[in-house]
Design a protein around this motif. Structure first.
Motif, PDB file in Angstrom:
ATOM      1  N   ALA A  11       0.822  -1.217   0.000  1.00 35.99           N
ATOM      2  CA  ALA A  11       0.000   0.000   0.000  1.00 35.99           C
ATOM      3  C   ALA A  11       0.851   1.260   0.000  1.00 35.99           C
ATOM      4  O   ALA A  11       0.386   2.329  -0.420  1.00 35.99           O
ATOM      5  N   SER A  16       0.991   1.821  -5.817  1.00 35.87           N
ATOM      6  CA  SER A  16      -0.243   1.769  -5.044  1.00 35.87           C
ATOM      7  C   SER A  16      -0.729   3.168  -4.692  1.00 35.87           C
ATOM      8  O   SER A  16      -1.925   3.465  -4.824  1.00 35.87           O
ATOM      9  N   GLN A  20      -4.259   4.797  -5.875  1.00 37.18           N
ATOM     10  CA  GLN A  20      -5.183   5.303  -4.855  1.00 37.18           C
ATOM     11  C   GLN A  20      -5.474   6.793  -5.026  1.00 37.18           C
ATOM     12  O   GLN A  20      -6.566   7.258  -4.702  1.00 37.18           O
ATOM     13  N   SER A  21      -4.505   7.546  -5.525  1.00 40.28           N
ATOM     14  CA  SER A  21      -4.646   9.010  -5.570  1.00 40.28           C
ATOM     15  C   SER A  21      -5.333   9.521  -6.832  1.00 40.28           C
ATOM     16  O   SER A  21      -5.799  10.666  -6.851  1.00 40.28           O
ATOM     17  N   SER A  23      -8.446   9.481  -8.932  1.00 39.63           N
ATOM     18  CA  SER A  23      -9.815   9.076  -8.608  1.00 39.63           C
ATOM     19  C   SER A  23     -10.489   8.175  -9.645  1.00 39.63           C
ATOM     20  O   SER A  23     -11.366   7.398  -9.306  1.00 39.63           O
ATOM     21  N   ILE A  26      -9.422   3.319 -10.131  1.00 39.50           N
ATOM     22  CA  ILE A  26     -10.094   2.145  -9.541  1.00 39.50           C
ATOM     23  C   ILE A  26     -11.476   1.922 -10.149  1.00 39.50           C
ATOM     24  O   ILE A  26     -11.791   0.793 -10.561  1.00 39.50           O
ATOM     25  N   GLY A  89      -3.661  -1.440  -5.917  1.00 38.78           N
ATOM     26  CA  GLY A  89      -4.277  -0.181  -5.507  1.00 38.78           C
ATOM     27  C   GLY A  89      -4.991  -0.249  -4.171  1.00 38.78           C
ATOM     28  O   GLY A  89      -5.092   0.753  -3.468  1.00 38.78           O
ATOM     29  N   GLU A  90      -5.509  -1.420  -3.831  1.00 39.21           N
ATOM     30  CA  GLU A  90      -6.253  -1.592  -2.578  1.00 39.21           C
ATOM     31  C   GLU A  90      -5.850  -2.895  -1.887  1.00 39.21           C
ATOM     32  O   GLU A  90      -6.684  -3.785  -1.690  1.00 39.21           O
ATOM     33  N   ARG A  93      -7.884  -4.154   1.210  1.00 38.41           N
ATOM     34  CA  ARG A  93      -9.241  -4.619   0.880  1.00 38.41           C
ATOM     35  C   ARG A  93      -9.212  -6.058   0.347  1.00 38.41           C
ATOM     36  O   ARG A  93     -10.184  -6.786   0.456  1.00 38.41           O
TER      37      ARG A  93
END
Length: 163
Positions: A11, A16, A20-21, A23, A26, A89-90, A93
């Motif tokens: 992460a 990653s 994540q940054s 938008s 994902i 990316g996650e 999760r």
């Protein structure tokens, strides 16, 4: 290193953090992933239902397999790629989630079942229809395949609720 530690380390990687940054990454990957799932499931559903004798009785099984095999296997590759990027990316999760881990095992089993159905037909177009015993085995395998793919879908949806 534990899976939780690996997930945390992943992460924090630049890849990653970037995923994540931004938008739109994902949701875009999830959209492509879901579309690929649709192609895989539609393809294997038609092959399995043909083997079960429920659709396309006028079409030879090998013709159905030939028609949908490329769609099936290329879409599985797209699933693997998009799924891998989603994990990067996650990672929290996914990697530490027991439902995700179950889904990965189910996907592997589903791919093996699909290969077990489609591969023999490539070498012998009449493989599953050559004898009544083979036809019964093929139909049993088609039912197992459908059940596993259904479990993959359920597990895939359940991931979001089992965090």
């Amino acid at each position: 290193m534990s899976l939780a530690q690996f997930s945390q380390t992943l992460a924090e990687t630049p890849a990653s953090v970037f995923i994540q940054s931004v938008s739109w990454i994902i949701p875009s990957l999830q959209t492509v992933h879901i579309l690929a799932i649709s192609v895989v499931l539609g393809s294997i559903l038609l092959v399995d239902l043909r083997l079960l004798g429920l659709v396309g009785r006028g079409v030879a099984l090998d013709a159905v397999v030939r028609r949908f095999a490329a769609w099936l296997w290329w879409s599985l590759l797209v699933l693997a790629i998009t799924g891998s990027v989603l994990v990067v990316g996650e990672p929290d999760r996914s990697l530490t989630n027991p439902v995700f881990q179950t889904k990965l095992v189910l996907v592997a089993l589903a791919a093996l079942a699909t290969l077990a159905i489609t591969r023999p037909v490539a070498g012998d177009p009449q493989f599953w229809t050559a004898t009544p015993a083979r036809l019964a085995a093929g139909r049993g395998l088609a039912l197992v395949s459908l059940a596993i793919w259904l479990a993959v879908i359920i597990a895939g949806r359940w991931i979001a609720y089992a965090i």
